[in-house]
Structure formats: C-alpha cells, structure tokens
Design a protein around this motif. Structure first.
Motif, PDB file in Angstrom:
ATOM      1  N   ILE A  97       0.862  -1.172   0.000  1.00  9.12           N
ATOM      2  CA  ILE A  97       0.000   0.000   0.000  1.00  9.12           C
ATOM      3  C   ILE A  97       0.906   1.233   0.000  1.00  9.12           C
ATOM      4  CG2 ILE A  97      -0.251   0.163   2.498  1.00  9.12           C
ATOM      5  CD1 ILE A  97      -3.206   0.957   1.950  1.00  9.12           C
ATOM      6  N   CYS A  98       0.497   2.255  -0.681  1.00  9.40           N
ATOM      7  CA  CYS A  98       1.293   3.471  -0.815  1.00  9.40           C
ATOM      8  C   CYS A  98       0.964   4.422   0.337  1.00  9.40           C
ATOM      9  CB  CYS A  98       0.991   4.124  -2.154  1.00  9.40           C
ATOM     10  SG  CYS A  98       1.982   5.584  -2.468  1.00  9.40           S
ATOM     11  N   VAL A  99       1.978   4.854   1.053  1.00  5.29           N
ATOM     12  CA  VAL A  99       1.814   5.841   2.126  1.00  5.29           C
ATOM     13  C   VAL A  99       2.742   7.004   1.819  1.00  5.29           C
ATOM     14  CG1 VAL A  99       2.081   6.293   4.587  1.00  5.29           C
ATOM     15  CG2 VAL A  99       1.280   4.062   3.819  1.00  5.29           C
ATOM     16  N   ARG A 100       2.165   8.185   1.667  1.00  9.62           N
ATOM     17  CA  ARG A 100       2.987   9.365   1.383  1.00  9.62           C
ATOM     18  C   ARG A 100       3.616   9.852   2.683  1.00  9.62           C
ATOM     19  NH1 ARG A 100      -0.730  13.446  -1.215  1.00  9.62           N
ATOM     20  NH2 ARG A 100      -1.531  13.160   0.865  1.00  9.62           N
ATOM     21  N   THR A 101       4.916  10.029   2.677  1.00 14.75           N
ATOM     22  CA  THR A 101       5.628  10.397   3.900  1.00 14.75           C
ATOM     23  C   THR A 101       5.268  11.789   4.398  1.00 14.75           C
ATOM     24  OG1 THR A 101       7.528  11.094   2.594  1.00 14.75           O
ATOM     25  CG2 THR A 101       7.561   8.858   3.485  1.00 14.75           C
ATOM     26  N   GLU A 102       4.879  12.687   3.506  1.00 15.27           N
ATOM     27  CA  GLU A 102       4.518  14.035   3.963  1.00 15.27           C
ATOM     28  C   GLU A 102       3.263  14.002   4.843  1.00 15.27           C
ATOM     29  OE1 GLU A 102       3.172  13.550  -0.328  1.00 15.27           O
ATOM     30  OE2 GLU A 102       5.077  13.405   0.686  1.00 15.27           O
ATOM     31  N   ASP A 103       2.444  12.965   4.707  1.00 16.30           N
ATOM     32  CA  ASP A 103       1.270  12.823   5.552  1.00 16.30           C
ATOM     33  C   ASP A 103       1.648  12.447   6.986  1.00 16.30           C
ATOM     34  OD1 ASP A 103      -0.142  13.324   3.285  1.00 16.30           O
ATOM     35  OD2 ASP A 103      -0.919  11.296   3.039  1.00 16.30           O
ATOM     36  N   LEU A 104       2.819  11.911   7.173  1.00 18.95           N
ATOM     37  CA  LEU A 104       3.238  11.449   8.490  1.00 18.95           C
ATOM     38  C   LEU A 104       3.968  12.515   9.305  1.00 18.95           C
ATOM     39  CD1 LEU A 104       4.600   7.956   7.444  1.00 18.95           C
ATOM     40  CD2 LEU A 104       2.364   8.494   8.386  1.00 18.95           C
ATOM     41  N   VAL A 109     -10.878  17.090  15.016  1.00 15.43           N
ATOM     42  CA  VAL A 109     -11.370  18.380  14.520  1.00 15.43           C
ATOM     43  C   VAL A 109     -10.545  18.888  13.345  1.00 15.43           C
ATOM     44  CG1 VAL A 109     -11.804  20.783  15.130  1.00 15.43           C
ATOM     45  CG2 VAL A 109     -12.351  18.983  16.759  1.00 15.43           C
ATOM     46  N   LEU A 110      -9.241  19.029  13.531  1.00 21.15           N
ATOM     47  CA  LEU A 110      -8.422  19.649  12.488  1.00 21.15           C
ATOM     48  C   LEU A 110      -8.178  18.745  11.289  1.00 21.15           C
ATOM     49  CD1 LEU A 110      -5.769  21.531  14.651  1.00 21.15           C
ATOM     50  CD2 LEU A 110      -7.848  22.434  13.618  1.00 21.15           C
ATOM     51  N   VAL A 111      -7.952  17.469  11.526  1.00 17.44           N
ATOM     52  CA  VAL A 111      -7.600  16.578  10.422  1.00 17.44           C
ATOM     53  C   VAL A 111      -8.840  16.024   9.735  1.00 17.44           C
ATOM     54  CG1 VAL A 111      -6.376  14.456   9.808  1.00 17.44           C
ATOM     55  CG2 VAL A 111      -5.389  16.008  11.488  1.00 17.44           C
ATOM     56  N   TRP A 112      -9.759  15.455  10.494  1.00 12.01           N
ATOM     57  CA  TRP A 112     -10.906  14.807   9.857  1.00 12.01           C
ATOM     58  C   TRP A 112     -11.994  15.789   9.453  1.00 12.01           C
ATOM     59  CZ3 TRP A 112     -11.445  10.391  13.956  1.00 12.01           C
ATOM     60  CH2 TRP A 112     -10.399   9.493  13.787  1.00 12.01           C
ATOM     61  N   VAL A 113     -12.384  16.688  10.362  1.00 13.09           N
ATOM     62  CA  VAL A 113     -13.525  17.557  10.096  1.00 13.09           C
ATOM     63  C   VAL A 113     -13.136  18.742   9.215  1.00 13.09           C
ATOM     64  CG1 VAL A 113     -15.291  19.009  11.146  1.00 13.09           C
ATOM     65  CG2 VAL A 113     -14.676  16.846  12.229  1.00 13.09           C
ATOM     66  N   LEU A 114     -12.134  19.499   9.621  1.00  8.53           N
ATOM     67  CA  LEU A 114     -11.767  20.719   8.900  1.00  8.53           C
ATOM     68  C   LEU A 114     -10.753  20.486   7.780  1.00  8.53           C
ATOM     69  CD1 LEU A 114     -11.517  23.186  11.915  1.00  8.53           C
ATOM     70  CD2 LEU A 114     -13.448  22.817  10.377  1.00  8.53           C
ATOM     71  N   ASP A 115     -10.035  19.374   7.816  1.00  9.12           N
ATOM     72  CA  ASP A 115      -9.021  19.033   6.810  1.00  9.12           C
ATOM     73  C   ASP A 115      -8.053  20.188   6.572  1.00  9.12           C
ATOM     74  OD1 ASP A 115      -7.679  17.409   4.986  1.00  9.12           O
ATOM     75  OD2 ASP A 115      -8.903  18.101   3.313  1.00  9.12           O
ATOM     76  N   VAL A 116      -7.459  20.691   7.667  1.00 13.29           N
ATOM     77  CA  VAL A 116      -6.575  21.852   7.557  1.00 13.29           C
ATOM     78  C   VAL A 116      -5.305  21.570   6.767  1.00 13.29           C
ATOM     79  CG1 VAL A 116      -7.418  22.944   9.663  1.00 13.29           C
ATOM     80  CG2 VAL A 116      -5.477  21.389   9.786  1.00 13.29           C
ATOM     81  N   TYR A 117      -4.915  20.317   6.625  1.00 16.92           N
ATOM     82  CA  TYR A 117      -3.706  19.992   5.877  1.00 16.92           C
ATOM     83  C   TYR A 117      -3.990  19.699   4.407  1.00 16.92           C
ATOM     84  CZ  TYR A 117      -2.023  19.512  10.629  1.00 16.92           C
ATOM     85  OH  TYR A 117      -1.729  19.748  11.945  1.00 16.92           O
ATOM     86  N   GLY A 118      -5.249  19.654   4.034  1.00 18.85           N
ATOM     87  CA  GLY A 118      -5.620  19.422   2.645  1.00 18.85           C
ATOM     88  C   GLY A 118      -5.383  17.994   2.184  1.00 18.85           C
ATOM     89  N   TRP A 119      -5.419  17.050   3.100  1.00 14.37           N
ATOM     90  CA  TRP A 119      -5.148  15.666   2.718  1.00 14.37           C
ATOM     91  C   TRP A 119      -6.293  15.053   1.945  1.00 14.37           C
ATOM     92  CZ3 TRP A 119      -3.024  14.179   8.181  1.00 14.37           C
ATOM     93  CH2 TRP A 119      -1.750  14.738   8.327  1.00 14.37           C
ATOM     94  N   ALA A 120      -7.502  15.545   2.132  1.00 17.85           N
ATOM     95  CA  ALA A 120      -8.636  14.960   1.409  1.00 17.85           C
ATOM     96  C   ALA A 120      -8.529  15.246  -0.086  1.00 17.85           C
ATOM     97  CB  ALA A 120      -9.943  15.516   1.962  1.00 17.85           C
ATOM     98  N   ASP A 121      -7.925  16.379  -0.441  1.00 15.56           N
ATOM     99  CA  ASP A 121      -7.798  16.758  -1.851  1.00 15.56           C
ATOM    100  C   ASP A 121      -6.447  16.376  -2.448  1.00 15.56           C
ATOM    101  OD1 ASP A 121     -10.316  17.912  -1.718  1.00 15.56           O
ATOM    102  OD2 ASP A 121      -9.498  19.835  -1.061  1.00 15.56           O
ATOM    103  N   ALA A 122      -5.610  15.688  -1.666  1.00 15.41           N
ATOM    104  CA  ALA A 122      -4.282  15.330  -2.162  1.00 15.41           C
ATOM    105  C   ALA A 122      -4.411  14.269  -3.259  1.00 15.41           C
ATOM    106  CB  ALA A 122      -3.429  14.780  -1.016  1.00 15.41           C
ATOM    107  N   PRO A 123      -3.557  14.347  -4.273  1.00 16.35           N
ATOM    108  CA  PRO A 123      -3.628  13.345  -5.331  1.00 16.35           C
ATOM    109  C   PRO A 123      -3.202  11.980  -4.803  1.00 16.35           C
ATOM    110  CG  PRO A 123      -1.704  14.757  -5.616  1.00 16.35           C
ATOM    111  CD  PRO A 123      -2.507  15.336  -4.498  1.00 16.35           C
ATOM    112  N   ALA A 124      -3.835  10.968  -5.321  1.00 15.03           N
ATOM    113  CA  ALA A 124      -3.512   9.615  -4.898  1.00 15.03           C
ATOM    114  C   ALA A 124      -2.113   9.245  -5.376  1.00 15.03           C
ATOM    115  CB  ALA A 124      -4.535   8.625  -5.454  1.00 15.03           C
TER     116      ALA A 124
END
Length: 119
Positions: A47-54, A100-115
C-alpha cells in the motif's frame, strides 16, 4: 485492570510498565495482524503511504514523548496525580487535533491530495 491492582499495591513502576507494554502489544496485534491479512488479499501485498502525511503526527509524537519524559523526571520518577493529568490532557489534545483539524476541517488538505501510485 491489572495496572490498577498493582498500583494499589504500591507497585507504580510495574503499573506504568504494564500500561505501556500492553498498549504497544495491542497496537502491534490490533493493527499489524489485520493489515497482514488484508494487504495480500486486497492490495496485492503493498500500500502506498505518502511520507509528507506522516510529518505532523511524527512531530506530535516527539512532543508527547518529550512531555512524558519531562513529567516523569520532574516528579522524581513517581507517577503522581499531576503527571497523570498532564498525560491525559496531552492525549485529549492529540485526539481533538485529529478529530477536529484533520478529519472535520481538513486543515492539511489531505482529502484533496492526489492519490499516490505504486511502482
């Protein structure tokens, strides 16, 4: 429950070691075994895990580790009510951060990050 029993017997070191050790084991068993079963079946073994997410979680982990060591050392290696409160508050802050910040507000923009793609 065994940590509470040994803590009441005055064996605080054993209670802390048991609590930390059981959490490590639970994470290993609770996350490792299901992923070891699921990966070959569903994802072809990888499985691909982007290191910037960590990065953010690694920084938070080191912050919590630093506060844990600071609390334990400053209390003379005794688990006091104050140390317990500091550790519980740090956990609540981390949980609120993720909820709050990661799941609800998505302040890091991970939901829109390219796969990411597997090579």
């Amino acid at each position: 429950l065994s940590s509470i029993v040994v803590a009441r017997q005055g064996l605080g070191d054993m209670a802390v070691a048991n609590a930390i050790g059981s959490n490590v084991f639970d994470i290993w068993l609770g996350l490792g075994v299901p992923w070891a079963i699921l990966l070959p079946i569903k994802y072809g073994g990888r499985i691909c895990v982007r290191t910037e997410d960590l990065t953010v979680n690694i920084l938070i982990l080191f912050g919590v580790l630093f506060s844990y060591i600071t609390c334990i050392v400053s209390s003379g290696f005794k688990l006091t009510r104050t140390v317990g409160l500091v550790l519980m508050i740090s956990y609540v802050i981390y949980a609120l951060h993720n909820i709050v910040l990661v799941w609800v507000l998505d302040v890091y923009g991970w939901a829109d990050a390219p796969a990411c793609t597997l090579a």
